[in-house]
Structure formats: structure tokens, C-alpha cells
Scaffold this motif. Sequence first.
Motif, PDB file in Angstrom:
ATOM      1  N   ARG A  94     101.709  84.097 -68.142  1.00 36.74           N
ATOM      2  CA  ARG A  94     101.703  85.154 -69.174  1.00 36.74           C
ATOM      3  C   ARG A  94     102.968  84.777 -70.056  1.00 36.74           C
ATOM      4  O   ARG A  94     102.975  85.108 -71.252  1.00 36.74           O
ATOM      5  N   TRP A  95     103.983  83.904 -69.663  1.00 42.93           N
ATOM      6  CA  TRP A  95     105.080  83.506 -70.643  1.00 42.93           C
ATOM      7  C   TRP A  95     105.009  81.990 -70.687  1.00 42.93           C
ATOM      8  O   TRP A  95     106.043  81.745 -71.418  1.00 42.93           O
ATOM      9  N   VAL A  96     104.510  81.139 -69.733  1.00 45.45           N
ATOM     10  CA  VAL A  96     104.885  79.736 -70.055  1.00 45.45           C
ATOM     11  C   VAL A  96     103.330  78.947 -70.067  1.00 45.45           C
ATOM     12  O   VAL A  96     102.429  79.345 -69.537  1.00 45.45           O
ATOM     13  N   THR A  97     103.457  77.898 -70.873  1.00 46.52           N
ATOM     14  CA  THR A  97     102.491  77.088 -71.092  1.00 46.52           C
ATOM     15  C   THR A  97     102.752  75.700 -70.588  1.00 46.52           C
ATOM     16  O   THR A  97     104.182  75.219 -71.105  1.00 46.52           O
ATOM     17  N   LEU A  98     102.152  75.308 -69.779  1.00 41.49           N
ATOM     18  CA  LEU A  98     102.463  73.881 -69.206  1.00 41.49           C
ATOM     19  C   LEU A  98     102.075  72.775 -70.058  1.00 41.49           C
ATOM     20  O   LEU A  98     100.852  72.840 -70.450  1.00 41.49           O
ATOM     21  N   HIS A  99     102.863  71.576 -70.591  1.00 47.71           N
ATOM     22  CA  HIS A  99     102.115  70.461 -71.416  1.00 47.71           C
ATOM     23  C   HIS A  99     102.358  69.233 -70.557  1.00 47.71           C
ATOM     24  O   HIS A  99     103.844  69.166 -69.798  1.00 47.71           O
ATOM     25  N   GLU A 100     101.530  68.374 -70.396  1.00 51.96           N
ATOM     26  CA  GLU A 100     101.790  67.133 -69.587  1.00 51.96           C
ATOM     27  C   GLU A 100     101.282  66.087 -70.759  1.00 51.96           C
ATOM     28  O   GLU A 100      99.980  65.758 -70.937  1.00 51.96           O
ATOM     29  N   PRO A 101     102.297  65.201 -70.940  1.00 49.22           N
ATOM     30  CA  PRO A 101     101.826  63.951 -71.848  1.00 49.22           C
ATOM     31  C   PRO A 101     100.862  63.072 -71.220  1.00 49.22           C
ATOM     32  O   PRO A 101     100.870  63.045 -69.965  1.00 49.22           O
ATOM     33  N   ALA A 102     100.050  62.366 -71.841  1.00 53.38           N
ATOM     34  CA  ALA A 102      98.833  61.618 -71.457  1.00 53.38           C
ATOM     35  C   ALA A 102      99.358  60.446 -70.323  1.00 53.38           C
ATOM     36  O   ALA A 102      98.768  60.020 -69.577  1.00 53.38           O
ATOM     37  N   ASP A 103     100.632  60.064 -70.844  1.00 54.03           N
ATOM     38  CA  ASP A 103     101.238  58.635 -70.004  1.00 54.03           C
ATOM     39  C   ASP A 103     102.053  58.986 -68.796  1.00 54.03           C
ATOM     40  O   ASP A 103     102.551  58.211 -68.384  1.00 54.03           O
ATOM     41  N   VAL A 104     102.155  60.209 -68.551  1.00 51.13           N
ATOM     42  CA  VAL A 104     103.172  60.726 -67.338  1.00 51.13           C
ATOM     43  C   VAL A 104     102.400  60.913 -66.070  1.00 51.13           C
ATOM     44  O   VAL A 104     101.238  60.906 -65.985  1.00 51.13           O
ATOM     45  N   GLY A 105     102.929  60.246 -65.017  1.00 47.66           N
ATOM     46  CA  GLY A 105     102.152  60.027 -63.677  1.00 47.66           C
ATOM     47  C   GLY A 105     102.319  61.464 -63.170  1.00 47.66           C
ATOM     48  O   GLY A 105     102.499  62.386 -63.686  1.00 47.66           O
ATOM     49  N   ALA A 106     101.608  61.368 -61.709  1.00 46.86           N
ATOM     50  CA  ALA A 106     101.285  62.686 -61.060  1.00 46.86           C
ATOM     51  C   ALA A 106     102.760  63.343 -60.813  1.00 46.86           C
ATOM     52  O   ALA A 106     103.861  62.556 -60.641  1.00 46.86           O
ATOM     53  N   PRO A 107     102.501  64.607 -60.708  1.00 42.86           N
ATOM     54  CA  PRO A 107     104.007  65.495 -60.588  1.00 42.86           C
ATOM     55  C   PRO A 107     104.369  65.044 -59.093  1.00 42.86           C
ATOM     56  O   PRO A 107     104.070  64.656 -58.144  1.00 42.86           O
ATOM     57  N   LEU A 108     105.904  65.070 -59.206  1.00 43.32           N
ATOM     58  CA  LEU A 108     106.721  64.801 -57.992  1.00 43.32           C
ATOM     59  C   LEU A 108     106.982  66.341 -57.276  1.00 43.32           C
ATOM     60  O   LEU A 108     107.191  67.395 -58.067  1.00 43.32           O
ATOM     61  N   PRO A 109     106.932  66.488 -55.980  1.00 43.25           N
ATOM     62  CA  PRO A 109     107.128  67.867 -55.298  1.00 43.25           C
ATOM     63  C   PRO A 109     108.693  68.348 -55.799  1.00 43.25           C
ATOM     64  O   PRO A 109     108.817  69.592 -56.164  1.00 43.25           O
ATOM     65  N   GLY A 110     109.567  67.402 -55.666  1.00 39.90           N
ATOM     66  CA  GLY A 110     111.105  67.622 -56.160  1.00 39.90           C
ATOM     67  C   GLY A 110     111.069  68.324 -57.458  1.00 39.90           C
ATOM     68  O   GLY A 110     111.745  69.257 -58.055  1.00 39.90           O
ATOM     69  N   GLY A 111     110.252  67.627 -58.518  1.00 41.60           N
ATOM     70  CA  GLY A 111     110.300  67.814 -59.597  1.00 41.60           C
ATOM     71  C   GLY A 111     109.724  68.949 -60.258  1.00 41.60           C
ATOM     72  O   GLY A 111     110.230  69.890 -60.977  1.00 41.60           O
ATOM     73  N   SER A 112     108.710  69.710 -59.509  1.00 40.80           N
ATOM     74  CA  SER A 112     108.055  70.832 -59.681  1.00 40.80           C
ATOM     75  C   SER A 112     109.134  72.138 -59.322  1.00 40.80           C
ATOM     76  O   SER A 112     109.230  73.042 -60.079  1.00 40.80           O
ATOM     77  N   SER A 113     109.727  71.906 -58.102  1.00 45.32           N
ATOM     78  CA  SER A 113     110.551  72.660 -57.567  1.00 45.32           C
ATOM     79  C   SER A 113     111.792  72.940 -58.738  1.00 45.32           C
ATOM     80  O   SER A 113     112.122  73.952 -59.202  1.00 45.32           O
TER      81      SER A 113
END
Length: 760
Positions: A301-320
Motif C-alpha cells: 500500500r505504501w512501498v514500491t520495490l525497484h530492482e535494477p536489471a544488473d543487480v544480483g539475487a537478494p541477500l537474506p541479510g539485505g532484505s531484513s
Amino acid sequence: MADSDTPKYLLGGGERLSSDIPRPPRGMGEKAHPYSFAQARRRLQGQGEVVNHGLRALPPLALPANEAVIGLTLHPSYLAKSYYPSNLLKECGLRHMGSRAVHIRPEKLVTQKALDDDRPLLAPLIYVAGDVEDLASFTGAIGNWQPADAHVEDDFRKIETLALPGRDRLKPLAAGLAARKGALPLEIVLHVDEDDEGAILDAFNVFAASLGVEVLDGYTRQVGGLAFLAARGVRSSLEPLLDFTFLRALRGMPTLKPFEPALRSARASFRVQLPDADALAPDLAVAIFDGGLPSNHGLDRWVTLHEPADVGAPLPGGSSHGLGVTSAFLFGPLEEGVIPGPPPATVEHWRVIGDDTLADDFALLPVLARIENVLSSRAYDFINISMGPDITIEDDDVTAWTSTLDALLADGETVATVACGNNGEADRDAGLHRVQPPSDGVNIVSVGAASRPDTQWRRAPYSAWGPGRSPGFVKPDLITFGGSTSSPFLMLDAARQGTGFGNQGTSFAAPLVMRCAAGVRAQFAEHLWAPTIKALLIHHAEAGDHPREEVGWGCLPHGVGDLVLCRDGEAHVLYQRQMPPQGSVRMELPVPSDVHGRIEIRGTFCIYSDVDPEDALNYTRGGLEIAFRPDSVTLPEPYEKDGRVIEPTVPKTSGFFSSEELYSTEFARRDDAHKWETVFTRTKRMNSSSLNRPVFDVSYAARAHGHTGRRAPHMKVALVLTLRHAKTRDLYDRVVRTAAGRLQPMRPRPGLAVPTRVRV
């Protein structure tokens, strides 16, 4: 309005109390020169011969277009831009490449203050480039040199030392790198011409290859007169690289600050119910650059997530980490069993880190490039960065992260909050406890962490210390609640949707400040500039008795009401003014004439500035000279000086902002340094009888590379002014009457409730 139950909002329109005026005259005393030209020639002759020998010993591959760089250190008496040796450089066919600060004890001292203080004095080291044969001829013949122009002689005698760039350009390797075998990841910083077509870079690539050093393609970044390169080389190749005199700095490539291990609290998780409400101001553009969000974040409802084309897969610690940062902005510190209020704005979360950074020695570089690409193509009102290089700042050099962001933000359109780092308990003697880039920027808000959200706060032990460089000396700019072991910062938990947990870190204090800033902007119908928002945040920070190097300007309450409401007995006035193409600006202080006794005046000025990354000592291109005149009506009596009668043409000034107020005694001060800062704040108490239409006369100071420069067009200047007199409960109304219709309370957006205060 004297009724304390009636909200008294900030008074806007202060710029209508301002007017253009001619630049006030400035007193320029006679300069006490340390050396005559003849003395300078004798004392520099030996140094010139050493430089001459060094130049002739340089390998030909280290000389791009047969040019070299030498360093001229001026006597500490010549710090001001008016003493820049431009005549000497023109006479000798030299061009400016950069500068930095050094601390020296000169051969001769000229002031009693310097004689009484045995500490090293601040001096400018200027790097200049020219044809190597011309440089060798000049340095080898100093003893007999006789320029035809007296102005050149005057410039020459300003030199305290001349030398080839020093071996201190090779920075100590971090412990992890020092233990590695084989080729090391390196960051190399070169002086280049801003309009350079690659001649210096091409020559360095050839020279580096001759030493077995590989400069990596695709990573070079140029900011102003500096080029930042990525390379690999064995330890034995590092010293020989210093023969390339255009090399500014050589260090191991910094790593990214780790997301893990998190400073997670031992407190059990708890259920969280989110508000069923839209953001207060969805028209605001807000961005967070971080590690992404878990797939089940529940914040659509409040957040739009963007991921640049060249970025790798998410890191567990990064998401937290990313969820915690986003939660701090949207909802502030959660309270168990309490539904948080609606967010101040929606947010675009840019995941700029992925698993491509895990085994990459140069992971910093694509992360910065992703942030730069977004900021170069999209306009944001607010951004937050809680990541960066895992290094502390250096006093003599500016990093690629800091210089890139400062350049992008110089237009004054965006409020950027940046976490200052969690290294506050590192080795103080080695300086490893100081703030980390890019929180040392002059066009950002550097945020540290307080241990508690109440009045019993202290700097959280992990929160990085100042000072920063000068300009940008006061770092962090401020601190706010970031959590501690005993009082954790409660936020959304990535482990399970709909739950919260306790954490701590400057990473969460920074978005909390952005939440305050966006909350202020969301509160009002009128537009507030980024410098105005930054000034307002710093204006309301309270340091108490805490050292400035620990808390900056102070601790910020995270309640919007503390920033936008006036109490009985006080009035906060906002001025937003562009500087004129020439002359100065007079800003009237609406002090009521019917208030008696001691009145408190607090003023906070803020500007954003273009920067020269190659000139760490003279980093900002713009500054302010602010003269406070308590009585702007009465001229002083004539006086006699050197046998002449002087009739003053402007009213007297009284000290308000000064170097002594800004800089700590542990650091050598330059008398004019404070005017090149981007923030000025101070509180002064004065007898009302001494005030007669008081004013600030504000002049725009411009420079480029440490000497005279052109004014940037339309530079925005913000002033937050507070007048306080506790016994005059209706002071707010009296200030409005004194302004005679030129001030009006800021208009809240329709439908918004009166914001609450946190500070009692």
C-alpha cells in the motif's frame, strides 16, 4: 493565539522581511608577511634542488605528455582565497590540480597567538602541474630567479615548502588486505583535468601495466578533477606507482559495510497491526536505497520495490536490513500493542545490493553506480542511504561516494539522510571510530544514533563519532533514537510477516530523521526547500552537555510537533531566500519593541553548495558571510585611526557565528573557515534594550579551487529564526504584529490533525 490550546504553527514568509543591499564594507588589515622575496628565494633554493633531482629521476612512462605534479605548501598565514598564488602559476606556466590541508610548524611565525601555541598550524598544500623540463629549470634555478612582476614576487614568498607529492599518498592497508597474498584489490585516485580527454588516464594505464598492475575496465569514475580507478596489483608494485606524480591517493579497495551480523535484540518478537490508512502526502517523492524487501513484506500500500536489471539475487541479510530501514521511515519506532499512525509519504525502495557483491572485491563500485543512475534520472524530495564503504573518513581526501553524492545533491532540491556508521567503539587512537562515507558530505544530513527515545538519551556506544573535515566539520549533523540493548528500536521483522522485533543501529536512526523531515513537508500546503528542512532539523536538535564530536548539533526529537509548533513565549520564523547576482541581503529580525529584559535569539542558516572534490581543504564553492547588527539604525561615532578621522557608514556588528563557536580546541582553526561551512547555528541571549531593528546582513562568498570563483546562480539560503522570552506568553502574536502583515502562520494541509510532540 496566546491560548496554549490553540496550535501556533511555524511562521512563514520571513523572506518578505529581507531586502537587497550593497555588500557591506569589510575591514582588511595590513598583512604581516613572514618572508621577504630575497629570504624566500634563499630558504627555498635547497628545496628546489631536491625537487629538480627528483623530477629528473622520474621514469619517462610516469610523465603523461611529459608533465609532472609538484606540491606547494603555503605558509599558514595564507589560507584565505585572496592569497592564492595565481600570478606565480601564470608566470611559470603551471595549472592547478588540487589541494589539501596539512599541519605544519613554519620556520617563522608572525602572530603572537601562534607563538603562544606550540601545536601545528593549518596550511594549504596546492598541487600544480606543468611541463617537466620547465619545472626542472625553475626549481633548479630558484637561487637566481628574478621575475619581472612584483605580484609574482609576492606570490613566491608565500611558499613555505615545495616538494614532489609525498609517500603518504600510499594509505595503510586494512588488516584483512594486509594478510592477503597475491594481487590486492586497489583504489587509485588520480588528478585529472576536468576537460581531460583521457591523456592522463591513458598514460597511467601504460605506466601501471609496466609495473604489473592491472587497471580494470568499466570501473573508472571521474568527479570534478579526480578520477577513481579500480586495479589489482601485488604489494611490491605499490611504492613504484607513486612515481606517477598525478596520483593523489592509493589504498586498498574498501568493502561494503556488512548487513550482518545484525545488532538484533534478545527481546521476543510480537504481533504488529499496520494502519488501514493511506500516506499523508502521497505527492512527495521518497526513495530508500538498501538491500531490498522480503517477498512477503506486506507493505504494498505504501512501498514500491525497484530492482535494477544488473543487480544480483537478494541477500537474506539485505532484505531484513531493507525492511527495517523501510519500517523506520513508514512507522517510526513501533510500540507493542499500538497501531502506528499513517506514514508521512509513500516510498520507492531501490534494491541496489545483491549476491553479485558477495565475492566481488569491487562491490562498492556497481552499488554506487546504481544509486547515481537513479538520482541522475529521477527527482526525489527525500532519499535515505544506510550503507556505504566500510572505512572511516580521511581529513585530506574525499571519497568517490561522498563527492558523487554531494555533486548530485548540490542543487538543493533533495533532503538526503545518511547513516554515519556503527563503528563508534573502534580504535579511537587510530581514528577508526569516526564517521564513515558518505555521511561526511556537506549536502546531506549525517545521522548518528541515540540510546533512548526520551530525555535520558546518550550517544549509543556503537554510533560513529565526529569530527568531519572542514568544511563539513560538525559530523554527524545530529543524532536521534537508533536503539540500544536496553531500549531496542522496534521494527517489522522479515522472518515472519506481521511481527516486530528489536534492533539497533544508525541504519534505522537515519530513516527516522527522514520520516521527521517528510512529516514536516507533509504537514504544510506551502513548499519548503531542502535547505530549509535541513536547517529546521538542526535548529531543533538539542546537545545539552554532550560533546559536539559525539552528537553533532544535538539529538532530534522524532515527533513532527516538536518541529512545526511554537510554544507560549516563543516564535519560530522561516526565511527562504535566493541570493541576488550581486550585493548582499539584509534579513530583519522581527523583535517586538515592547518586550523587556533578556531575549533569546537562535538562528540557523543552511545552504547547499557545488563542490571541488580535488580540493579537500576548499571543498565547498559557496559560503556565507553573516554580520549580525543588533542596532541597524544607529551609526557609530567617528573615530581616529593612523591620524585620520574615520566616519563609519554601516552600523556596528556583534559576533554571532564564528570559528571559535564552531571548531573544537583540539583542531587548529582558520579564521575564515566557518564561512565555507553549509550550516551555521547558534543561540544568543541579549538585553532587549540593545536591540533596535536587528538584522542579519548576509553576503555570498564564492570560490573555485581555493581562489576567486563565480557565484552559482539562484543559490538558496534558508534561515530558521527563534525568538524566545518565557515571560511574554503572547510573544508569537507580538512577532506577527511587528512584522506588519509580512509573516503568516504556515497553513497545514486540509484534514491533517495537529501533530503531537515527543519532547516535553
